[in-house]
Design a protein around this motif. Structure first.
Motif, PDB file in Angstrom:
ATOM      1  N   LYS A   1       0.848  -1.198   0.000  1.00  0.00           N
ATOM      2  CA  LYS A   1       0.000   0.000   0.000  1.00  0.00           C
ATOM      3  C   LYS A   1       0.874   1.236   0.000  1.00  0.00           C
ATOM      4  CE  LYS A   1      -3.648   2.323   2.663  1.00  0.00           C
ATOM      5  NZ  LYS A   1      -4.499   2.265   3.885  1.00  0.00           N
ATOM      6  N   VAL A   2       0.508   2.213  -0.822  1.00  0.00           N
ATOM      7  CA  VAL A   2       1.231   3.481  -0.894  1.00  0.00           C
ATOM      8  C   VAL A   2       0.412   4.543  -0.162  1.00  0.00           C
ATOM      9  CG1 VAL A   2       2.171   5.254  -2.410  1.00  0.00           C
ATOM     10  CG2 VAL A   2       2.297   2.845  -3.078  1.00  0.00           C
ATOM     11  N   LEU A   3       1.040   5.193   0.806  1.00  0.00           N
ATOM     12  CA  LEU A   3       0.354   6.249   1.550  1.00  0.00           C
ATOM     13  C   LEU A   3       0.355   7.551   0.764  1.00  0.00           C
ATOM     14  CD1 LEU A   3       1.760   5.567   5.147  1.00  0.00           C
ATOM     15  CD2 LEU A   3      -0.278   4.624   4.036  1.00  0.00           C
ATOM     16  N   PRO A   4      -0.625   8.415   0.982  1.00  0.00           N
ATOM     17  CA  PRO A   4      -0.693   9.685   0.245  1.00  0.00           C
ATOM     18  C   PRO A   4       0.582  10.513   0.451  1.00  0.00           C
ATOM     19  CG  PRO A   4      -2.740   9.267   1.423  1.00  0.00           C
ATOM     20  CD  PRO A   4      -1.766   8.243   1.899  1.00  0.00           C
ATOM     21  N   GLY A   5       1.005  11.195  -0.632  1.00  0.00           N
ATOM     22  CA  GLY A   5       2.201  12.027  -0.562  1.00  0.00           C
ATOM     23  C   GLY A   5       2.137  13.150  -1.574  1.00  0.00           C
ATOM     24  N   PHE A   6       3.278  13.768  -1.815  1.00  0.00           N
ATOM     25  CA  PHE A   6       3.332  14.865  -2.775  1.00  0.00           C
ATOM     26  C   PHE A   6       3.041  14.345  -4.178  1.00  0.00           C
ATOM     27  CE2 PHE A   6       5.975  16.549   0.679  1.00  0.00           C
ATOM     28  CZ  PHE A   6       5.388  17.793   0.840  1.00  0.00           C
ATOM     29  N   PRO A   7       2.438  15.155  -5.030  1.00  0.00           N
ATOM     30  CA  PRO A   7       2.129  14.723  -6.407  1.00  0.00           C
ATOM     31  C   PRO A   7       3.409  14.589  -7.232  1.00  0.00           C
ATOM     32  CG  PRO A   7       1.641  17.054  -6.123  1.00  0.00           C
ATOM     33  CD  PRO A   7       1.984  16.542  -4.757  1.00  0.00           C
ATOM     34  N   GLY A   8       3.229  14.023  -8.433  1.00  0.00           N
ATOM     35  CA  GLY A   8       4.364  13.882  -9.344  1.00  0.00           C
ATOM     36  C   GLY A   8       5.174  12.633  -9.125  1.00  0.00           C
ATOM     37  N   GLN A   9       4.621  11.659  -8.431  1.00  0.00           N
ATOM     38  CA  GLN A   9       5.351  10.427  -8.141  1.00  0.00           C
ATOM     39  C   GLN A   9       4.514   9.220  -8.551  1.00  0.00           C
ATOM     40  OE1 GLN A   9       7.608  10.715  -4.168  1.00  0.00           O
ATOM     41  NE2 GLN A   9       5.854  12.093  -3.826  1.00  0.00           N
ATOM     42  N   THR A  10       5.195   8.218  -9.107  1.00  0.00           N
ATOM     43  CA  THR A  10       4.528   6.993  -9.528  1.00  0.00           C
ATOM     44  C   THR A  10       5.307   5.800  -9.008  1.00  0.00           C
ATOM     45  OG1 THR A  10       3.711   8.045 -11.557  1.00  0.00           O
ATOM     46  CG2 THR A  10       3.723   5.628 -11.489  1.00  0.00           C
ATOM     47  N   ILE A  11       4.651   4.954  -8.209  1.00  0.00           N
ATOM     48  CA  ILE A  11       5.287   3.760  -7.657  1.00  0.00           C
ATOM     49  C   ILE A  11       4.958   2.560  -8.545  1.00  0.00           C
ATOM     50  CG2 ILE A  11       5.452   2.204  -5.684  1.00  0.00           C
ATOM     51  CD1 ILE A  11       6.560   4.829  -4.960  1.00  0.00           C
ATOM     52  N   ASN A  12       5.993   1.873  -8.993  1.00  0.00           N
ATOM     53  CA  ASN A  12       5.828   0.632  -9.745  1.00  0.00           C
ATOM     54  C   ASN A  12       6.382  -0.529  -8.922  1.00  0.00           C
ATOM     55  OD1 ASN A  12       4.811   2.076 -11.980  1.00  0.00           O
ATOM     56  ND2 ASN A  12       6.878   2.465 -12.723  1.00  0.00           N
ATOM     57  N   MET A  13       5.735  -1.686  -9.047  1.00  0.00           N
ATOM     58  CA  MET A  13       6.106  -2.840  -8.238  1.00  0.00           C
ATOM     59  C   MET A  13       6.134  -4.098  -9.101  1.00  0.00           C
ATOM     60  SD  MET A  13       3.923  -4.462  -5.077  1.00  0.00           S
ATOM     61  CE  MET A  13       4.412  -5.990  -4.260  1.00  0.00           C
ATOM     62  N   GLU A  14       7.070  -4.988  -8.806  1.00  0.00           N
ATOM     63  CA  GLU A  14       7.104  -6.297  -9.466  1.00  0.00           C
ATOM     64  C   GLU A  14       7.613  -7.345  -8.487  1.00  0.00           C
ATOM     65  OE1 GLU A  14      11.504  -6.301 -11.593  1.00  0.00           O
ATOM     66  OE2 GLU A  14       9.723  -5.936 -12.814  1.00  0.00           O
ATOM     67  N   ILE A  15       7.155  -8.581  -8.673  1.00  0.00           N
ATOM     68  CA  ILE A  15       7.534  -9.691  -7.799  1.00  0.00           C
ATOM     69  C   ILE A  15       8.068 -10.827  -8.664  1.00  0.00           C
ATOM     70  CG2 ILE A  15       6.773 -11.284  -6.002  1.00  0.00           C
ATOM     71  CD1 ILE A  15       4.424  -9.429  -5.456  1.00  0.00           C
ATOM     72  N   HIS A  16       9.227 -11.343  -8.312  1.00  0.00           N
ATOM     73  CA  HIS A  16       9.830 -12.462  -9.029  1.00  0.00           C
ATOM     74  C   HIS A  16      10.707 -13.236  -8.055  1.00  0.00           C
ATOM     75  CE1 HIS A  16      12.807  -9.205  -9.239  1.00  0.00           C
ATOM     76  NE2 HIS A  16      13.711 -10.166  -9.246  1.00  0.00           N
ATOM     77  N   ASP A  17      11.297 -14.321  -8.520  1.00  0.00           N
ATOM     78  CA  ASP A  17      12.256 -15.046  -7.688  1.00  0.00           C
ATOM     79  C   ASP A  17      13.610 -15.080  -8.378  1.00  0.00           C
ATOM     80  OD1 ASP A  17      12.337 -17.143  -9.577  1.00  0.00           O
ATOM     81  OD2 ASP A  17      10.773 -18.281  -8.571  1.00  0.00           O
TER      82      ASP A  17
END
Length: 215
Positions: A53-69
């Motif tokens: 979960k990403v908490l609210p913050g300053f604009p202009g930011q993008t969180i990307n996530m990936e899961i692998h082994d």
């Protein structure tokens, strides 16, 4: 032995409950490639639940996530762009580290001023990843019965992991014995070769001195 398994299961449950991690990610241009990864080793066939979960913050930011082994096959278990809140469920495909990576990309037009976003992350595995609330409602179990079932599943997970470690130990022991056998054979061969060379040198020098009539 029974007490050991119960103690291990309780420790496993406490560790799982305390495994929620919260950290900040600094926004950087996407070409920078900077990211943060979290990993946990898991045996093959383990059911996993990943919550982010990403908490609210300053604009202009993008969180990307990936899961692998990190197995030779580099199995992919999930990915999400522009992450807000997500839950992944999957079964591991190999004995390997399951790695969750996050990247905070700074959107175009925004200054690189050190702005950050806070990410909450939790990885549950085995019994802790199972949705026992659904089982509770279907079977009409009491809370104590649910916890006992979860504890039983935790014990099964621990026993499976111990069994895997035992098999792994046996494989490593066999490899070690084979290597020792090869080293021993090579040592005998080396000693025999050195003896043959020494005898040859003695015979050669003896003939040389006899031809020169020095002996």
């Amino acid at each position: 032995m029974k007490g050991f398994f119960i103690f291990s299961a309780v420790a496993f449950l406490l560790a799982s409950l305390a495994s929620c991690i919260e950290f900040d990610l600094t926004a950087l241009p996407e070409t920078n490639g900077a990211r943060r990864c979290l990993s946990q080793w898991l045996p093959m066939g383990t059911h996993v639940k990943v919550t982010a979960k990403v908490l609210p913050g300053f604009p202009g930011q993008t969180i990307n996530m990936e899961i692998h082994d990190d197995s030779p096959h580099l199995n992919q278990y999930g990915a999400r762009k522009n992450l807000d809140e997500v839950v992944f469920r999957f079964d591991t495909q190999a004995h390997a580290n399951v790695i969750a990576c996050f990247q905070n990309s700074l959107d175009q037009g925004y200054p690189q001023d050190g702005r950050t976003m806070t990410v909450q992350f939790k990885m549950d595995s085995g019994a802790m990843a199972e949705d026992l609330h659904k089982v509770q409602s279907e079977l009409k179990l009491k809370p104590m019965e649910v916890e006992l079932r979860r504890l039983s599943m935790s014990l099964d997970d621990i026993q499976d992991e111990l069994q895997y470690l035992k098999q792994r130990e046996g494989t490593l022991r066999d490899s070690n014995e084979k290597m020792n056998s090869k080293v021993k054979t090579f040592s005998f061969f080396s000693i025999g070769f050195l003896v043959v060379v020494a005898i040859y040198e003695v015979v050669y020098l003896r003939r040389f001195f006899q031809q020169k009539k020095l002996i």
